[in-house]
Scaffold this motif. Structure first.
Motif, PDB file in Angstrom:
ATOM      1  N   ASP A  23      11.596  12.979   5.713  1.00 43.51           N
ATOM      2  CA  ASP A  23      10.676  13.678   4.816  1.00 43.51           C
ATOM      3  C   ASP A  23      10.346  12.821   3.598  1.00 43.51           C
ATOM      4  O   ASP A  23       9.186  12.778   3.137  1.00 43.51           O
ATOM      5  CB  ASP A  23      11.277  15.011   4.376  1.00 43.51           C
ATOM      6  N   VAL A  24      11.347  12.135   3.056  1.00 40.10           N
ATOM      7  CA  VAL A  24      11.107  11.250   1.905  1.00 40.10           C
ATOM      8  C   VAL A  24      10.147  10.131   2.288  1.00 40.10           C
ATOM      9  O   VAL A  24       9.229   9.771   1.527  1.00 40.10           O
ATOM     10  CB  VAL A  24      12.445  10.672   1.388  1.00 40.10           C
ATOM     11  N   LEU A  25      10.334   9.556   3.474  1.00 40.85           N
ATOM     12  CA  LEU A  25       9.468   8.473   3.931  1.00 40.85           C
ATOM     13  C   LEU A  25       8.032   8.962   4.109  1.00 40.85           C
ATOM     14  O   LEU A  25       7.074   8.276   3.714  1.00 40.85           O
ATOM     15  CB  LEU A  25      10.006   7.916   5.255  1.00 40.85           C
ATOM     16  N   GLU A  26       7.887  10.145   4.664  1.00 38.63           N
ATOM     17  CA  GLU A  26       6.539  10.693   4.826  1.00 38.63           C
ATOM     18  C   GLU A  26       5.903  11.020   3.475  1.00 38.63           C
ATOM     19  O   GLU A  26       4.695  10.861   3.295  1.00 38.63           O
ATOM     20  CB  GLU A  26       6.593  11.951   5.697  1.00 38.63           C
ATOM     21  N   LYS A  27       6.711  11.440   2.521  1.00 47.12           N
ATOM     22  CA  LYS A  27       6.189  11.704   1.183  1.00 47.12           C
ATOM     23  C   LYS A  27       5.706  10.412   0.528  1.00 47.12           C
ATOM     24  O   LYS A  27       4.649  10.375  -0.123  1.00 47.12           O
ATOM     25  CB  LYS A  27       7.286  12.349   0.326  1.00 47.12           C
ATOM     26  N   TYR A  28       6.442   9.319   0.741  1.00 43.71           N
ATOM     27  CA  TYR A  28       6.029   8.031   0.179  1.00 43.71           C
ATOM     28  C   TYR A  28       4.734   7.543   0.838  1.00 43.71           C
ATOM     29  O   TYR A  28       3.850   6.985   0.168  1.00 43.71           O
ATOM     30  CB  TYR A  28       7.140   7.007   0.374  1.00 43.71           C
ATOM     31  N   ILE A  29       4.615   7.771   2.151  1.00 41.12           N
ATOM     32  CA  ILE A  29       3.383   7.394   2.849  1.00 41.12           C
ATOM     33  C   ILE A  29       2.194   8.163   2.262  1.00 41.12           C
ATOM     34  O   ILE A  29       1.116   7.588   2.027  1.00 41.12           O
ATOM     35  CB  ILE A  29       3.515   7.671   4.356  1.00 41.12           C
ATOM     36  N   LYS A  30       2.383   9.438   1.999  1.00 40.68           N
ATOM     37  CA  LYS A  30       1.318  10.247   1.411  1.00 40.68           C
ATOM     38  C   LYS A  30       0.962   9.748   0.017  1.00 40.68           C
ATOM     39  O   LYS A  30      -0.224   9.701  -0.357  1.00 40.68           O
ATOM     40  CB  LYS A  30       1.763  11.707   1.364  1.00 40.68           C
ATOM     41  N   PHE A  31       1.971   9.348  -0.741  1.00 38.78           N
ATOM     42  CA  PHE A  31       1.734   8.802  -2.082  1.00 38.78           C
ATOM     43  C   PHE A  31       0.878   7.534  -2.011  1.00 38.78           C
ATOM     44  O   PHE A  31      -0.098   7.373  -2.760  1.00 38.78           O
ATOM     45  CB  PHE A  31       3.080   8.504  -2.751  1.00 38.78           C
ATOM     46  N   VAL A  32       1.226   6.608  -1.105  1.00 40.70           N
ATOM     47  CA  VAL A  32       0.474   5.352  -0.980  1.00 40.70           C
ATOM     48  C   VAL A  32      -0.951   5.641  -0.514  1.00 40.70           C
ATOM     49  O   VAL A  32      -1.915   5.020  -0.977  1.00 40.70           O
ATOM     50  CB  VAL A  32       1.188   4.391  -0.012  1.00 40.70           C
ATOM     51  N   LYS A  33      -1.095   6.601   0.394  1.00 41.90           N
ATOM     52  CA  LYS A  33      -2.424   6.933   0.888  1.00 41.90           C
ATOM     53  C   LYS A  33      -3.303   7.468  -0.246  1.00 41.90           C
ATOM     54  O   LYS A  33      -4.480   7.100  -0.366  1.00 41.90           O
ATOM     55  CB  LYS A  33      -2.316   7.969   2.010  1.00 41.90           C
ATOM     56  N   GLU A  34      -2.749   8.318  -1.090  1.00 36.97           N
ATOM     57  CA  GLU A  34      -3.522   8.831  -2.218  1.00 36.97           C
ATOM     58  C   GLU A  34      -3.839   7.716  -3.209  1.00 36.97           C
ATOM     59  O   GLU A  34      -4.905   7.700  -3.823  1.00 36.97           O
ATOM     60  CB  GLU A  34      -2.755   9.959  -2.904  1.00 36.97           C
ATOM     61  N   ILE A  38      -7.534   6.541  -4.469  1.00 35.86           N
ATOM     62  CA  ILE A  38      -7.880   6.376  -5.892  1.00 35.86           C
ATOM     63  C   ILE A  38      -8.493   5.003  -6.130  1.00 35.86           C
ATOM     64  O   ILE A  38      -9.481   4.853  -6.867  1.00 35.86           O
ATOM     65  CB  ILE A  38      -6.636   6.594  -6.766  1.00 35.86           C
ATOM     66  N   GLU A  39      -7.914   3.964  -5.518  1.00 30.71           N
ATOM     67  CA  GLU A  39      -8.440   2.608  -5.682  1.00 30.71           C
ATOM     68  C   GLU A  39      -9.857   2.524  -5.136  1.00 30.71           C
ATOM     69  O   GLU A  39     -10.743   1.906  -5.753  1.00 30.71           O
ATOM     70  CB  GLU A  39      -7.532   1.600  -4.966  1.00 30.71           C
ATOM     71  N   LEU A  40     -10.088   3.116  -3.975  1.00 29.60           N
ATOM     72  CA  LEU A  40     -11.435   3.093  -3.404  1.00 29.60           C
ATOM     73  C   LEU A  40     -12.426   3.841  -4.287  1.00 29.60           C
ATOM     74  O   LEU A  40     -13.551   3.386  -4.511  1.00 29.60           O
ATOM     75  CB  LEU A  40     -11.415   3.706  -2.007  1.00 29.60           C
ATOM     76  N   ILE A  90      -6.991  -4.164  -2.807  1.00 30.26           N
ATOM     77  CA  ILE A  90      -5.706  -3.467  -2.969  1.00 30.26           C
ATOM     78  C   ILE A  90      -5.624  -2.293  -1.998  1.00 30.26           C
ATOM     79  O   ILE A  90      -4.609  -2.088  -1.317  1.00 30.26           O
ATOM     80  CB  ILE A  90      -5.555  -2.982  -4.427  1.00 30.26           C
ATOM     81  N   SER A  91      -6.689  -1.516  -1.922  1.00 33.59           N
ATOM     82  CA  SER A  91      -6.694  -0.356  -1.024  1.00 33.59           C
ATOM     83  C   SER A  91      -6.543  -0.782   0.430  1.00 33.59           C
ATOM     84  O   SER A  91      -5.758  -0.198   1.182  1.00 33.59           O
ATOM     85  CB  SER A  91      -8.003   0.430  -1.220  1.00 33.59           C
ATOM     86  N   GLU A  92      -7.285  -1.816   0.823  1.00 33.57           N
ATOM     87  CA  GLU A  92      -7.217  -2.272   2.215  1.00 33.57           C
ATOM     88  C   GLU A  92      -5.825  -2.797   2.558  1.00 33.57           C
ATOM     89  O   GLU A  92      -5.274  -2.493   3.630  1.00 33.57           O
ATOM     90  CB  GLU A  92      -8.266  -3.358   2.450  1.00 33.57           C
ATOM     91  N   ASN A  93      -5.246  -3.607   1.667  1.00 34.52           N
ATOM     92  CA  ASN A  93      -3.918  -4.176   1.942  1.00 34.52           C
ATOM     93  C   ASN A  93      -2.847  -3.098   1.976  1.00 34.52           C
ATOM     94  O   ASN A  93      -1.940  -3.139   2.822  1.00 34.52           O
ATOM     95  CB  ASN A  93      -3.575  -5.234   0.894  1.00 34.52           C
ATOM     96  N   MET A  94      -2.923  -2.136   1.071  1.00 37.08           N
ATOM     97  CA  MET A  94      -1.934  -1.057   1.090  1.00 37.08           C
ATOM     98  C   MET A  94      -2.064  -0.205   2.348  1.00 37.08           C
ATOM     99  O   MET A  94      -1.061   0.248   2.903  1.00 37.08           O
ATOM    100  CB  MET A  94      -2.098  -0.180  -0.157  1.00 37.08           C
ATOM    101  N   THR A  95      -3.296  -0.018   2.784  1.00 37.77           N
ATOM    102  CA  THR A  95      -3.494   0.770   4.002  1.00 37.77           C
ATOM    103  C   THR A  95      -2.923   0.063   5.219  1.00 37.77           C
ATOM    104  O   THR A  95      -2.250   0.674   6.058  1.00 37.77           O
ATOM    105  CB  THR A  95      -4.991   1.047   4.205  1.00 37.77           C
ATOM    106  N   SER A  96      -3.193  -1.256   5.314  1.00 39.89           N
ATOM    107  CA  SER A  96      -2.759  -1.991   6.507  1.00 39.89           C
ATOM    108  C   SER A  96      -1.278  -2.356   6.461  1.00 39.89           C
ATOM    109  O   SER A  96      -0.591  -2.287   7.488  1.00 39.89           O
ATOM    110  CB  SER A  96      -3.599  -3.261   6.660  1.00 39.89           C
TER     111      SER A  96
END
Length: 595
Positions: A23-34, A38-40, A90-96
């Motif tokens: 659950d913590v890992l999925e929460k971190y993934i959601k944080f990075v996605k948001e 924001i960057e986009l 930044i957005s592209e690199n974080m996504t990939s």
């Protein structure tokens, strides 16, 4: 320190803890996605902001960006556009590197966790089954022992009773022996089951469970390491674009430092300088002189003449202050033009000419020679017109050169096209070039007159005197026509020589094979196999990559090159062309020579 030995009895808690880790890992993934969203969004807003304040093409705003301060602002807008691009990076690199990788890892982690806890539950079920078997064997042994005791007591009771027959006593004895035998068998079975259970239990708590819990521990530790690495990548992605963002900020600083107030002030002078001299002193007009004169025929005639001229003098004194009189733009431009003609020739401007001039202003047009503008502004407009015409001439010459080459190709390879089909277009281009050259000569003549390269002082009175001669001879309509007529005569030869220096000769010979190899302007991929059997064509195989040296000019053929010795034409529909935007144009050398 192992979960298998320390937490051998915490199966349920370990299951809850590992689920919490996912659950913590999925929460971190959601944080990075948001964060990527924001960057986009931020990059999009920056780009829209930069685009909003960009000067519009062919507008007055574009002319304002010639000053150093506005150029610095334009550079800031461009750098902000690049700055927005780094946020997109930044957005592209974080996504990939983070979101996609962690999402895939979470799925793998869930499968691994499910497998380990499935093995743990299976081991628990096995030990529970062994325990149940032991309990059943134990109860059976206990029951058989009680049954044997009861059978023994019944036998003893029957044996002590004298009234019981011997047969009944024997039967009770045999029953007691049978029960004792069953108890012994149950005891042996219970003992065997107990040994087996103890062995299974030992193996469960010291082998199976430790191994399973050890795998779960390793899985959890990998998860912790992975989320730590992702956080490090999160920072590295930002750190990678910091140098580029810093370079953008450095360019903004450099643009700000390039602002030159002295240069901008000088440009204001160049933009609005009229070239006129400030008005001189206003002459004193003595109205008392007619009163002091003696009455005579001459004085009366002079008085009448003076009386007629008084309004003229008054109007002249007002005319000297024309730069400071508030008028609308059309009236002021007309007034300036009339005042210039008065000061130059000492005569009033033709009334018909003035009416035509005002009409041209109302219609939004002006004289072709820009004579309605002050000298300095007129010189700039004429120079811009000459430069524009020279560019048009070069374009027409480039088109003619291309058609000439195409015609030569058609002559050498008739199957590729009819050479006579381009003659009409070549004739049109030749006529256009000749017209443009005449226009250049005309505007360069006016430019030479403004810049003083020719004796314009003697030319202007001749032209102006022609105005009034024509006015007296044929009417007022010829006045404006003579004013707008182009200069001729003495400077025609000089201007033609200047034109010859600016415009290169356009006659081409047929020796195209001796020219330098054409540079590549891109690449292409053969979509189909083409057998080049005719002269001038080249064979290509499907999927082959080649160089493009001349794109399709509208005839359906593209010129390509395989190596230094093999080049030719292929149908444009047989290849997929990838043009290089930075490739040099084929006709650049000709343009450079002409300049």
């Amino acid at each position: 320190m192992s979960w298998g030995t320390e937490l051998w009895d915490q199966f349920d808690n370990l299951e809850k803890h590992t689920q919490w880790g996912i659950d913590v890992l999925e929460k971190y993934i959601k944080f990075v996605k948001e964060r990527t969203e924001i960057e986009l969004s931020y990059a999009k807003q920056l780009r829209n902001l930069s685009k909003k304040y960009q000067p519009k093409k062919n507008s007055k705003e574009e002319e304002e960006y010639r000053y150093t301060s506005t150029r610095a602002f334009l550079a800031t807008l461009n750098e902000m556009n690049d700055y927005a691009g780094q946020h997109e990076v930044i957005s592209e690199n974080m996504t990939s590197l983070i979101t996609a990788e962690l999402t895939r890892y979470v799925q793998e982690l869930k499968q691994e966790r499910k497998s380990h806890f499935h093995d743990g539950r299976k081991a628990q079920q096995h030990i529970e089954t062994c325990w149940k078997q032991l309990e059943a064997s134990k109860r059976r042994f206990e029951r058989d022992c009680k049954e044997a005791d009861r059978a023994q007591q019944y036998f003893e009771k029957m044996d002590a009773d004298i009234n019981v027959t011997k047969a009944d006593v024997e039967k009770a004895r045999q029953q007691a022996q049978l029960r004792h035998q069953m108890a012994e068998d149950s005891k042996a079975e219970y003992s065997s089951t107990l040994q087996k259970f103890n062995s299974e239990q030992h193996e469960h708590y010291y082998t199976h469970i430790p191994n399973i819990f050890q795998k779960i521990q390793e899985m959890e530790e990998r998860r912790i390491v992975r989320i730590g690495e992702s956080m490090k990548t999160f920072a590295e992605v930002d750190r990678q674009v910091i140098p580029i963002i810093g370079k953008c900020l450095d360019e903004i600083t450099k643009a700000a430092e390039s602002v030159d107030h002295k240069n901008d002030s000088q440009m204001v002078i160049e933009a609005f300088k009229s070239g006129f001299e400030p008005p001189g002193d206003v002459d004193f007009e003595d109205f008392t002189q007619p009163m002091k004169r003696t009455v005579s025929e001459s004085s009366l005639s002079n008085s009448r003449g003076d009386g007629k001229s008084e309004p003229k003098f008054g109007s002249k004194s007002k005319g000297k202050l024309w730069p400071f009189i508030k008028k609308n733009k059309q009236t002021q431009s007309l007034y300036i033009h009339k005042e210039l003609m008065k000061r130059t020739l000492g005569t009033p401007t033709c009334a018909v000419e003035a009416r035509e001039y005002v009409l041209s202003l109302k219609l939004g047009a002006g004289p072709e020679d820009f004579s309605n503008l002050p000298p300095e502004q007129r010189r700039k407009k004429l120079q811009q017109k000459v430069d524009e015409l020279n560019r048009d001439i070069q374009k027409e010459m480039d088109s003619r050169d291309a058609l000439t080459k195409m015609k030569d190709v058609y002559i050498k390879n008739p199957q590729m096209g009819d050479a006579a089909s381009v003659d009409h277009r070549l004739a049109e281009l030749g006529q256009n070039i000749e017209k443009l050259r005449l226009e250049v000569q005309k505007f360069e003549g006016w430019l030479a007159e403004v810049e003083g390269r020719l004796p314009a002082r003697s030319e202007q009175p001749r032209r102006q005197s022609g105005v009034y001669e024509a006015q007296n001879a044929s009417g007022v309509n010829s006045c404006a026509q003579d004013r707008e007529s182009s200069p001729d005569g003495s400077y025609t030869e000089e201007q033609s020589q200047e034109t010859e220096m600016k415009v290169p000769a356009t006659d081409f010979d047929d020796e195209f094979d001796d020219e330098e190899p054409l540079p590549t302007i891109g690449t292409c991929k053969a979509l189909y196999t083409f057998e080049g059997q005719n002269e001038g064509t080249i064979s290509v195989a499907e999927g082959e990559m080649l160089y493009v040296i001349e794109e399709d000019k509208g005839d359906g053929w593209t010129r390509i090159r395989r190596n230094e010795d093999e080049e030719g034409y292929v149908p444009t529909s047989y290849v997929e062309v990838y043009l290089d935007k930075n490739a040099k144009d084929v006709h650049k050398p000709l343009q450079k020579i002409s300049e």
